[in-house]
Enzyme design. Structure first.
Site, PDB file in Angstrom:
ATOM      1  N   ASN A 214       0.851  -1.171  -0.045  1.00 57.12           N
ATOM      2  CA  ASN A 214       0.128  -0.034   0.224  1.00 57.12           C
ATOM      3  C   ASN A 214       0.941   1.368  -0.112  1.00 57.12           C
ATOM      4  OD1 ASN A 214      -1.346   2.252   0.960  1.00 57.12           O
ATOM      5  ND2 ASN A 214      -2.881   0.898   1.658  1.00 57.12           N
TER       6      ASN A 214
ATOM      7  N   ASP B 296      -0.174   4.371   0.080  1.00 55.09           N
ATOM      8  CA  ASP B 296      -0.850   5.619   0.313  1.00 55.09           C
ATOM      9  C   ASP B 296       0.101   6.622   1.194  1.00 55.09           C
ATOM     10  OD1 ASP B 296      -3.160   4.781  -0.534  1.00 55.09           O
ATOM     11  OD2 ASP B 296      -3.789   3.898   1.355  1.00 55.09           O
ATOM     12  N   HIS B 297       0.783   6.239   1.945  1.00 59.31           N
ATOM     13  CA  HIS B 297       1.895   7.052   2.845  1.00 59.31           C
ATOM     14  C   HIS B 297       3.088   7.538   2.093  1.00 59.31           C
ATOM     15  CE1 HIS B 297      -1.015   6.646   5.872  1.00 59.31           C
ATOM     16  NE2 HIS B 297      -0.894   5.318   5.770  1.00 59.31           N
TER      17      HIS B 297
ATOM     18  N   ARG C   3       3.984  19.113   1.364  1.00 57.00           N
ATOM     19  CA  ARG C   3       4.591  19.935   0.721  1.00 57.00           C
ATOM     20  C   ARG C   3       3.939  20.567  -0.467  1.00 57.00           C
ATOM     21  NH1 ARG C   3       9.758  21.689   2.522  1.00 57.00           N
ATOM     22  NH2 ARG C   3       9.881  21.573   4.928  1.00 57.00           N
TER      23      ARG C   3
ATOM     24  N   HIS D 131      -5.897   3.578  -1.432  1.00 60.02           N
ATOM     25  CA  HIS D 131      -7.051   3.964  -0.944  1.00 60.02           C
ATOM     26  C   HIS D 131      -7.208   5.289  -1.346  1.00 60.02           C
ATOM     27  CE1 HIS D 131      -9.711   3.957   2.947  1.00 60.02           C
ATOM     28  NE2 HIS D 131     -10.444   4.559   1.776  1.00 60.02           N
TER      29      HIS D 131
ATOM     30  N   ARG E 269      -9.329   8.212  -0.889  1.00 60.87           N
ATOM     31  CA  ARG E 269     -10.191   8.666   0.132  1.00 60.87           C
ATOM     32  C   ARG E 269     -11.291   9.771  -0.383  1.00 60.87           C
ATOM     33  NH1 ARG E 269     -10.444   7.589   5.727  1.00 60.87           N
ATOM     34  NH2 ARG E 269      -8.913   5.965   6.257  1.00 60.87           N
TER      35      ARG E 269
ATOM     36  N   ARG F  18      -6.929  12.524   1.088  1.00 60.90           N
ATOM     37  CA  ARG F  18      -5.971  13.118   1.831  1.00 60.90           C
ATOM     38  C   ARG F  18      -4.487  12.273   1.556  1.00 60.90           C
ATOM     39  NH1 ARG F  18      -7.407  10.028   7.553  1.00 60.90           N
ATOM     40  NH2 ARG F  18      -9.499  10.891   7.109  1.00 60.90           N
ATOM     41  N   HIS F  19      -4.547  11.138   0.831  1.00 65.08           N
ATOM     42  CA  HIS F  19      -3.073  10.847   0.438  1.00 65.08           C
ATOM     43  C   HIS F  19      -3.084  10.454  -0.980  1.00 65.08           C
ATOM     44  CE1 HIS F  19      -5.545   6.941   1.745  1.00 65.08           C
ATOM     45  NE2 HIS F  19      -5.182   7.440   3.107  1.00 65.08           N
TER      46      HIS F  19
ATOM     47  N   GLU G 112      -8.727   0.307  -2.979  1.00 74.24           N
ATOM     48  CA  GLU G 112      -9.364   0.278  -1.765  1.00 74.24           C
ATOM     49  C   GLU G 112     -10.261   1.442  -1.874  1.00 74.24           C
ATOM     50  OE1 GLU G 112      -7.458   0.869   2.221  1.00 74.24           O
ATOM     51  OE2 GLU G 112      -6.040  -0.828   1.400  1.00 74.24           O
TER      52      GLU G 112
ATOM     53  N   THR H 199      -7.163   6.181  10.269  1.00 74.45           N
ATOM     54  CA  THR H 199      -6.824   5.254   9.334  1.00 74.45           C
ATOM     55  C   THR H 199      -8.085   4.427   9.118  1.00 74.45           C
ATOM     56  OG1 THR H 199      -5.465   3.243   8.728  1.00 74.45           O
ATOM     57  CG2 THR H 199      -5.661   3.790  10.991  1.00 74.45           C
ATOM     58  N   THR H 200      -8.187   3.046   8.560  1.00 71.99           N
ATOM     59  CA  THR H 200      -9.692   2.384   8.521  1.00 71.99           C
ATOM     60  C   THR H 200      -9.757   1.737   9.855  1.00 71.99           C
ATOM     61  OG1 THR H 200      -9.037   2.336   6.155  1.00 71.99           O
ATOM     62  CG2 THR H 200     -10.762   0.892   7.076  1.00 71.99           C
TER      63      THR H 200
ATOM     64  N   GLU I 133     -11.020  -9.580   3.275  1.00 70.99           N
ATOM     65  CA  GLU I 133      -9.675  -9.018   3.617  1.00 70.99           C
ATOM     66  C   GLU I 133     -10.065  -9.078   5.257  1.00 70.99           C
ATOM     67  OE1 GLU I 133      -7.089  -6.321   1.866  1.00 70.99           O
ATOM     68  OE2 GLU I 133      -6.407  -5.632   3.632  1.00 70.99           O
TER      69      GLU I 133
ATOM     70  N   HIS J 234      -3.308  -4.677   7.721  1.00 69.77           N
ATOM     71  CA  HIS J 234      -3.631  -3.609   8.817  1.00 69.77           C
ATOM     72  C   HIS J 234      -2.882  -3.722   9.959  1.00 69.77           C
ATOM     73  CE1 HIS J 234      -5.694   0.080   9.306  1.00 69.77           C
ATOM     74  NE2 HIS J 234      -5.178   0.111  10.603  1.00 69.77           N
ATOM     75  N   GLY J 235      -1.908  -3.070  10.061  1.00 71.86           N
ATOM     76  CA  GLY J 235      -0.996  -2.718  11.179  1.00 71.86           C
ATOM     77  C   GLY J 235       0.303  -3.812  11.261  1.00 71.86           C
TER      78      GLY J 235
ATOM     79  N   HIS K  32       1.517   1.087   5.969  1.00 69.18           N
ATOM     80  CA  HIS K  32       2.218   2.313   6.876  1.00 69.18           C
ATOM     81  C   HIS K  32       3.718   1.771   7.489  1.00 69.18           C
ATOM     82  CE1 HIS K  32       2.941   4.434  10.795  1.00 69.18           C
ATOM     83  NE2 HIS K  32       2.421   5.234  10.018  1.00 69.18           N
TER      84      HIS K  32
END
Ligand code: PXP
Length: 242
Positions: A15, A17-18, A26, A51, A53, A57-58, A78, A108-109, A159, A194-195, A217
């Protein structure tokens, strides 16, 4: 991502996203999530998860379009089960979509979809995605009621949300294990995410029913930790006067 695991091992979906979160801090173009996705695939990822959103946001629409149109990677899109996102999926036609709950204020989700409680709204959207040839996954807590609802709704994949397990809550690994067994009994493909980190991924990866892990992440954070010495050394060299 494709169905069927490589050599009996779970597939790895990365993923990105980050990477976009850091870029957006920036407002410029660096670092580029698409370039990161190419690197991840080059390093052995089986697919890319992103994802989009509602608040962007990402990753943004243009990021998703570039990934979806690349023949170098398979996109797992996602998305919240909204008309807007279903419309984007039907236009981009990724191989896979994962429907997730989305609350504007969450970091986060947090937790899985309520597939059992939202059957009336989810059903037609799942059908529309499937009719377009998209493999539909639902992001669910390891709760038998929710897993059975996924089958009734026509999803092909679940999932499992590993967030509670990743937080170390007692009994959560057993819940995941039982949910993975139930999914196999129901004939649904099992993914998890997740996580997940280096420290906690092992037991989940060993569950024989788990065909795909989606991790974001931790990987992006760890890339900073592993890569920082390199880039500091490069910058140090660039500012040498003599
Ligand atoms: N799978 C799903 C469905 C998610 O929503 C997320 C978080 O965006 C992940 C996997 C990846 O979670 P993490 O970023 O904690 O690895």
């Amino acid at each position: 991502m494709s169905t069927g695991s490589r050599s009996g091992n779970p597939r790895l979906g990365v993923n990105i996203d980050h990477v976009a979160t850091i870029r957006n801090a920036r407002g410029g173009l660096h670092p580029d999530p698409f370039a990161a996705a190419l690197m991840a695939v080059g390093a052995g990822a089986d697919g890319i998860t992103a994802h989009l959103r509602e608040d962007r946001r990402h990753v943004r629409d243009a990021d998703l379009e570039r990934i979806a149109s690349s023949t170098d990677m398979r996109l797992n899109f996602e998305m919240a089960a909204t008309d807007e996102m279903v419309g984007i999926a039907l236009r981009l036609r990724p191989p896979a979509c994962c429907l997730v709950p989305e609350r504007r204020t969450e970091v986060t989700t947090e937790g899985g979809l309520d597939a059992a409680g939202q059957a009336a709204t989810l059903g037609p959207r799942i059908r529309a995605l499937r009719d377009a040839g998209i493999r539909v996954s639902l992001f669910l807590d390891p709760d038998p009621v929710q897993l059975r609802a996924a089958l009734a709704l026509g999803a092909e994949v679940v999932e499992l949300h590993t967030g509670a397990y990743a937080e170390g809550r007692p009994g959560e690994f057993e819940r995941l294990r039982e949910a993975a067994v139930l999914l196999a009994t129901l004939g649904l493909e099992c993914h998890a995410g997740h996580g997940l980190t280096y420290a906690n991924v092992g037991p989940v990866a060993l569950l024989p029913q788990v065909e795909e892990l989606n991790i974001g992440h931790f990987l992006i954070g760890q890339a900073i930790m592993d890569g920082l010495p390199n880039v500091v050394a490069t910058m140090r060299a660039l500012i040498q006067r003599t």
